[in-house]
Structure formats: structure tokens, C-alpha cells
Design a protein around this motif. Structure first.
Motif, PDB file in Angstrom:
ATOM      1  N   ALA A  69      65.692  59.066  18.434  1.00 36.77           N
ATOM      2  CA  ALA A  69      64.986  60.216  17.857  1.00 36.77           C
ATOM      3  C   ALA A  69      64.604  59.814  16.438  1.00 36.77           C
ATOM      4  O   ALA A  69      65.470  59.634  15.585  1.00 36.77           O
ATOM      5  N   VAL A  70      63.320  59.632  16.197  1.00 34.78           N
ATOM      6  CA  VAL A  70      62.834  59.103  14.922  1.00 34.78           C
ATOM      7  C   VAL A  70      62.030  60.161  14.174  1.00 34.78           C
ATOM      8  O   VAL A  70      61.244  60.894  14.774  1.00 34.78           O
ATOM      9  N   ALA A  71      62.240  60.219  12.868  1.00 33.16           N
ATOM     10  CA  ALA A  71      61.456  61.087  11.989  1.00 33.16           C
ATOM     11  C   ALA A  71      60.679  60.198  11.022  1.00 33.16           C
ATOM     12  O   ALA A  71      61.213  59.212  10.508  1.00 33.16           O
ATOM     13  N   VAL A  72      59.425  60.542  10.805  1.00 27.57           N
ATOM     14  CA  VAL A  72      58.574  59.821   9.868  1.00 27.57           C
ATOM     15  C   VAL A  72      58.008  60.850   8.889  1.00 27.57           C
ATOM     16  O   VAL A  72      57.428  61.851   9.301  1.00 27.57           O
ATOM     17  N   VAL A  73      58.199  60.599   7.600  1.00 30.44           N
ATOM     18  CA  VAL A  73      57.650  61.473   6.564  1.00 30.44           C
ATOM     19  C   VAL A  73      56.358  60.843   6.076  1.00 30.44           C
ATOM     20  O   VAL A  73      56.338  59.683   5.671  1.00 30.44           O
ATOM     21  N   VAL A  74      55.287  61.630   6.158  1.00 28.15           N
ATOM     22  CA  VAL A  74      53.963  61.138   5.818  1.00 28.15           C
ATOM     23  C   VAL A  74      53.329  62.080   4.792  1.00 28.15           C
ATOM     24  O   VAL A  74      53.548  63.284   4.828  1.00 28.15           O
ATOM     25  N   ALA A  75      52.569  61.501   3.857  1.00 29.96           N
ATOM     26  CA  ALA A  75      51.901  62.294   2.823  1.00 29.96           C
ATOM     27  C   ALA A  75      50.390  62.166   2.973  1.00 29.96           C
ATOM     28  O   ALA A  75      49.864  61.066   3.169  1.00 29.96           O
ATOM     29  N   CYS A  76      49.703  63.308   2.878  1.00 26.07           N
ATOM     30  CA  CYS A  76      48.239  63.359   2.932  1.00 26.07           C
ATOM     31  C   CYS A  76      47.741  64.106   1.702  1.00 26.07           C
ATOM     32  O   CYS A  76      48.391  65.036   1.238  1.00 26.07           O
ATOM     33  N   GLU A  77      46.580  63.716   1.198  1.00 21.57           N
ATOM     34  CA  GLU A  77      46.009  64.374   0.021  1.00 21.57           C
ATOM     35  C   GLU A  77      45.809  65.867   0.242  1.00 21.57           C
ATOM     36  O   GLU A  77      46.164  66.680  -0.582  1.00 21.57           O
ATOM     37  N   ASP A  78      45.189  66.199   1.365  1.00 22.42           N
ATOM     38  CA  ASP A  78      44.936  67.597   1.711  1.00 22.42           C
ATOM     39  C   ASP A  78      44.596  67.681   3.190  1.00 22.42           C
ATOM     40  O   ASP A  78      44.720  66.690   3.908  1.00 22.42           O
ATOM     41  N   GLU A  79      44.150  68.840   3.648  1.00 21.04           N
ATOM     42  CA  GLU A  79      43.870  69.031   5.068  1.00 21.04           C
ATOM     43  C   GLU A  79      42.592  68.330   5.544  1.00 21.04           C
ATOM     44  O   GLU A  79      42.273  68.357   6.729  1.00 21.04           O
ATOM     45  N   HIS A  80      41.877  67.682   4.630  1.00 18.71           N
ATOM     46  CA  HIS A  80      40.670  66.935   4.984  1.00 18.71           C
ATOM     47  C   HIS A  80      40.821  65.444   4.642  1.00 18.71           C
ATOM     48  O   HIS A  80      39.820  64.737   4.558  1.00 18.71           O
ATOM     49  N   ALA A  81      42.047  64.995   4.476  1.00 22.11           N
ATOM     50  CA  ALA A  81      42.309  63.623   4.036  1.00 22.11           C
ATOM     51  C   ALA A  81      41.782  62.601   5.046  1.00 22.11           C
ATOM     52  O   ALA A  81      41.934  62.783   6.250  1.00 22.11           O
ATOM     53  N   PRO A  82      41.173  61.519   4.555  1.00 21.36           N
ATOM     54  CA  PRO A  82      40.687  60.472   5.457  1.00 21.36           C
ATOM     55  C   PRO A  82      41.790  59.490   5.871  1.00 21.36           C
ATOM     56  O   PRO A  82      41.632  58.745   6.824  1.00 21.36           O
ATOM     57  N   ASP A  83      42.898  59.497   5.128  1.00 21.35           N
ATOM     58  CA  ASP A  83      44.005  58.593   5.432  1.00 21.35           C
ATOM     59  C   ASP A  83      45.312  59.212   4.933  1.00 21.35           C
ATOM     60  O   ASP A  83      45.310  60.275   4.321  1.00 21.35           O
ATOM     61  N   CYS A  84      46.419  58.531   5.214  1.00 26.21           N
ATOM     62  CA  CYS A  84      47.712  59.025   4.737  1.00 26.21           C
ATOM     63  C   CYS A  84      48.673  57.859   4.558  1.00 26.21           C
ATOM     64  O   CYS A  84      48.405  56.740   4.977  1.00 26.21           O
ATOM     65  N   ILE A  85      49.794  58.141   3.903  1.00 28.17           N
ATOM     66  CA  ILE A  85      50.798  57.122   3.618  1.00 28.17           C
ATOM     67  C   ILE A  85      52.155  57.547   4.155  1.00 28.17           C
ATOM     68  O   ILE A  85      52.551  58.709   4.008  1.00 28.17           O
ATOM     69  N   VAL A  86      52.827  56.606   4.795  1.00 34.12           N
ATOM     70  CA  VAL A  86      54.175  56.851   5.293  1.00 34.12           C
ATOM     71  C   VAL A  86      55.123  56.670   4.107  1.00 34.12           C
ATOM     72  O   VAL A  86      55.128  55.623   3.470  1.00 34.12           O
ATOM     73  N   VAL A  87      55.895  57.708   3.832  1.00 37.84           N
ATOM     74  CA  VAL A  87      56.801  57.712   2.690  1.00 37.84           C
ATOM     75  C   VAL A  87      58.161  57.129   3.079  1.00 37.84           C
ATOM     76  O   VAL A  87      58.743  56.343   2.353  1.00 37.84           O
ATOM     77  N   THR A  88      58.676  57.524   4.246  1.00 33.09           N
ATOM     78  CA  THR A  88      59.944  57.011   4.750  1.00 33.09           C
ATOM     79  C   THR A  88      60.049  57.293   6.240  1.00 33.09           C
ATOM     80  O   THR A  88      59.233  58.023   6.802  1.00 33.09           O
ATOM     81  N   ALA A  89      61.048  56.705   6.852  1.00 33.28           N
ATOM     82  CA  ALA A  89      61.319  56.928   8.266  1.00 33.28           C
ATOM     83  C   ALA A  89      62.823  56.793   8.475  1.00 33.28           C
ATOM     84  O   ALA A  89      63.483  56.004   7.789  1.00 33.28           O
TER      85      ALA A  89
END
Length: 94
Positions: A69-89
Motif C-alpha cells: 500500500a503506497v502513498a505518493v505526495v504530489v504538488a501542483c501549482e493549481d487546478e490547471h497545472a501542466p505538470d507536477c512534482i513528487v514530494v515524497t512517497a
């Protein structure tokens, strides 16, 4: 937000991994394939929150993948973001 992240994750060029995330994934034996599977097919179990420091919306997506069971925390600029970054897992303990 989940639909946005799942869409972004279809194109791996639109996903970045922080150094912290890569280190934690290595230590916890979570592969890039597992993390991408979580982002593509996982669910947001907790309400997304805005990071006060960066202003980005952070989401924790979870999925059972490759026997964990894996959790991945991801950050996006906003609800229209073209990309995102994985913060931790991490592996979710029940």
C-alpha cells in the motif's frame, strides 16, 4: 485534483521527482513504476492542502501496488497545472 494528476501522470515528462522523494523511495523500496502507478490509478484519501511556503496544492494519493500500500505526495501549482512534482512517497501502514 485526482483527475488532473492522473492525466498529468500519463506523460512521464510532466512528472518531476524531488531529491527527497527519490531518496525516500530508494530507502523504502518504492520504484518509479510503483509511484507512477499510484499517480495514474490511485485515489486521494485526504483533502488536498495548500502549502503555505510554496502556494502549491499538495495531494496524497494512495494505491495498493506491487504488494504494498503506497502513498505518493504530489504538488501542483493549481487546478490547471501542466505538470507536477513528487514530494515524497511511503508505504502506508494499517
Amino acid at each position: 485534483m485526482g483527475k488532473l494528476i492522473r492525466g498529468i501522470a500519463q506523460d512521464t515528462a510532466r512528472i518531476s521527482f524531488s531529491r527527497h522523494a527519490l531518496g525516500q523511495m530508494r530507502a523504502r523500496k518504492i520504484t518509479l513504476s510503483m509511484a507512477l502507478d499510484v499517480l495514474r490509478k490511485g485515489k486521494i484519501e485526504l483533502e488536498p492542502e495548500v502549502d503555505m511556503k510554496t502556494g502549491h496544492t499538495c495531494c496524497r494519493m494512495e494505491r495498493y501496488t506491487a504488494g504494498k500500500a503506497v502513498a505518493v505526495v504530489v504538488a501542483c501549482e493549481d487546478e490547471h497545472a501542466p505538470d507536477c512534482i513528487v514530494v515524497t512517497a511511503f508505504v502506508v501502514r494499517s
